[in-house]
Design an enzyme around this catalytic site. Structure first.
Site, PDB file in Angstrom:
ATOM      1  N   SER A 169      36.867  28.617  35.467  1.00  0.00           N
ATOM      2  CA  SER A 169      36.625  29.981  35.002  1.00  0.00           C
ATOM      3  C   SER A 169      36.826  30.113  33.495  1.00  0.00           C
ATOM      4  O   SER A 169      36.364  31.069  32.880  1.00  0.00           O
ATOM      5  CB  SER A 169      37.538  30.954  35.740  1.00  0.00           C
ATOM      6  OG  SER A 169      38.880  30.732  35.371  1.00  0.00           O
ATOM      7  N   HIS A 170      37.568  29.193  32.875  1.00  0.00           N
ATOM      8  CA  HIS A 170      37.710  29.189  31.420  1.00  0.00           C
ATOM      9  C   HIS A 170      37.051  27.955  30.809  1.00  0.00           C
ATOM     10  O   HIS A 170      37.398  27.534  29.711  1.00  0.00           O
ATOM     11  CB  HIS A 170      39.192  29.246  31.009  1.00  0.00           C
ATOM     12  CG  HIS A 170      39.767  30.616  31.139  1.00  0.00           C
ATOM     13  ND1 HIS A 170      40.420  31.042  32.259  1.00  0.00           N
ATOM     14  CD2 HIS A 170      39.741  31.685  30.295  1.00  0.00           C
ATOM     15  CE1 HIS A 170      40.802  32.302  32.096  1.00  0.00           C
ATOM     16  NE2 HIS A 170      40.402  32.719  30.918  1.00  0.00           N
ATOM     17  N   GLU A 178      39.627  36.564  40.160  1.00  0.00           N
ATOM     18  CA  GLU A 178      39.846  36.358  41.593  1.00  0.00           C
ATOM     19  C   GLU A 178      39.321  37.563  42.392  1.00  0.00           C
ATOM     20  O   GLU A 178      38.718  37.398  43.467  1.00  0.00           O
ATOM     21  CB  GLU A 178      41.343  36.165  41.843  1.00  0.00           C
ATOM     22  CG  GLU A 178      41.742  35.696  43.226  1.00  0.00           C
ATOM     23  CD  GLU A 178      41.234  34.292  43.508  1.00  0.00           C
ATOM     24  OE1 GLU A 178      40.877  34.032  44.665  1.00  0.00           O
ATOM     25  OE2 GLU A 178      41.170  33.483  42.565  1.00  0.00           O
TER      26      GLU A 178
END
Lengths: 338, 338
Positions: free
Chosen positions: A46-47, A187
């Site tokens: 996600s990063h 999330e």
């Protein structure tokens, strides 16, 4: 996983090229690419390189100034300030780090404030960079008002991460970096996409009622972790990395965004402490005491905060990474339709 | 409540006298008394005048050096160190504070480390004292190894409080001070005395099993608040206010105690940031932004962290306090049987 396999060098070259294609100045492109490569390398999808799409979007929509020239100043002997001039935060950090390290060594402690910069990344790359200078680091940044204070139900705080780093002789630093929310915003987004309900402890709907509807939480307010303690920490992050350094609270930042839904533009505060300052000749003995504590944590079967990232890193460094095919296709399309 | 009513001045005089009777040097007695009076004034019974019994016990048992002369040094331009020489921590803080404030104003940020001192009090009196200098404060202290890291079940960390203070023009500062445990150790002790079970989330027994037996938790391990996030913060407190400043981890401190069950002897780290440093002429505007955030918290019906203490304080200042009769009797007995 079906996807495209690349070495980290290949990934870095791709990221740099694509960021240039969207119009980012070369120095910004290289700094931003490095953060994404670090995320992908450490298994933080996600990063990771997925953020190329986010950064490209920020440039295209005018949220980020692509050729901002960071302005470094020294408002006090132990303070460094870098005005990001509306560009991404990575280059301001790079420009401020040497001075932060020098000041921490000279004075024992120093602080670096990055203001007026676009934030989309985690804080751990920055605290890790400070530990590579042999310094202890603390970092804070607010973002957009998505989180309710404990006792309330309306969005006011950002997800307000806190990161900490401790250098470990001959090894990866002790680093943690977490949002002061019950769960990461991403999330909740994943649950929304999957059509899955979320636990009632994650947030409130726009009417301030507990809900299990992910979209309702995203449109309402997330909860802080750890009840009133997490809420107090979130408020501290607002104050330290917002008003204290001349930048915005998360509430002001969201208002300034004006519904563009862009990455937050605002402040970040990084503190650096030189272990030699208080310790002098005692340094080796006390760093051994820290190592004994880390060993005692692991001897219980508990994990150090960044253990999973470092394990992923070791594999990525030797074997490269695999970019999922759909993401790779999206990345390759960047710039092709501009 | 049945008890003895006193003004705060009367309470202060009693505390000072009793601390002298047990042999504490006058400067220590006055500094320690002030902390206890502050706790009682703010409605914190567990950190109030009851602690006279604890402090008297620490002197009697030889845990605290009654006439320690704190040694102030300046290991670096923005660092102050006060070696407590085995005495109570209050006087070292008093001796270090003026230098901390001066250095924070000169350099923008500064740190005060108190080492080799006996800790029995909360951290909020100290961060509040820093805010009275117009400075922003952060404070940390480890204590005794009573708390398991997340993912483990054996005691390793102390209850490791974190405190923060933000000065508010014309009002009480924004202050929080909390242990990084699920619940205060004193709360578990109260359950033990009352023979009441505790929730399974509070801790583990000595075999590392979840338990509802309060005594088993006291003999086993407490849990951190907020899972792995609270655990990461607890580790940070160990590192910052232990090894970084040349003092002990909670594990070393408990070992050094050698079963005496005395108050922890160790370190405390206090950071001070000068708002004028980064803000300059922008100070008033950004402090107004902080006030707007506080107002927005309260507008939701949520409370600011210290609201309950300040409410109790207002009453105590105008009406005095009432000391429960049994406690008053115990206090009056101090020194009578020495």
């Amino acid at each position: 996983m079906s996807g495209v396999h690349m070495t980290l060098d290949e990934l870095r070259a791709l990221a740099r090229a694509k960021l240039r294609v969207v119009g980012l100045a070369p120095d910004h492109a290289d700094a931003v690419a490095e953060t994404m490569v670090s995320g992908e390398r450490d298994g933080c999808a996600s990063h990771g390189i997925y953020r190329l799409l986010v950064a490209a979007g920020s440039v295209k929509s005018g949220v980020a100034v692509p050729d901002a020239v960071p302005e470094v100043s020294e408002p006090a002997p132990a303070l460094v300030k870098v005005d990001g001039k509306g560009g991404f935060a990575q280059l301001p950090f790079e420009r401020g780090l040497p001075l932060l390290a020098e000041k921490a060594r000279r004075h024992g402690i120093a602080a670096l404030a990055i203001t007026n910069a676009v934030h989309f990344a985690a804080l751990w790359p920055e605290v890790e960079a400070v530990t590579q200078q042999g310094l202890v680091a603390l970092a804070f940044t607010p973002n957009h008002a998505w989180v309710a204070p404990a006792g309330g139900t309306k969005p006011l705080f950002g997800t307000n991460p806190i990161a900490f780093g401790w250098p470990r002789p001959g090894g990866d630093p002790f680093v943690f970096d977490f949002a002061t929310t019950e769960v990461a915003r991403g999330e909740i987004e994943l649950h929304r996409r999957a059509g899955k309900p979320v636990p009632e402890t994650w947030g409130y709907d726009a009417q301030g009622q507990p809900t299990t509807d992910a979209k309702a939480v995203l449109d309402g307010a997330m909860r802080t972790f750890g009840g009133h303690k997490g809420s107090a920490l979130a408020a501290m992050v607002e104050l330290l990395a917002g008003p204290l350094i001349g930048d915005m609270t998360s509430s002001e930042s969201l208002a300034a965004d004006g519904g563009r839904m862009g990455s937050p533009i605002g402040g970040e505060l990084i503190l650096a402490l030189d272990p030699k300052g208080f310790l002098g000749a005692n340094l080796e003995d006390r760093f051994a005491a820290a190592e004994a504590m880390f060993a005692a944590i692991e001897a219980q079967g508990a994990r150090l905060p960044s253990a999973r990232r470092y394990a992923a890193r070791a594999i990525s460094l030797s074997e490269g990474v695999t970019i999922p095919a759909p993401l790779y296709a999206d990345i390759m399309a960047i710039g092709s339709n501009q």
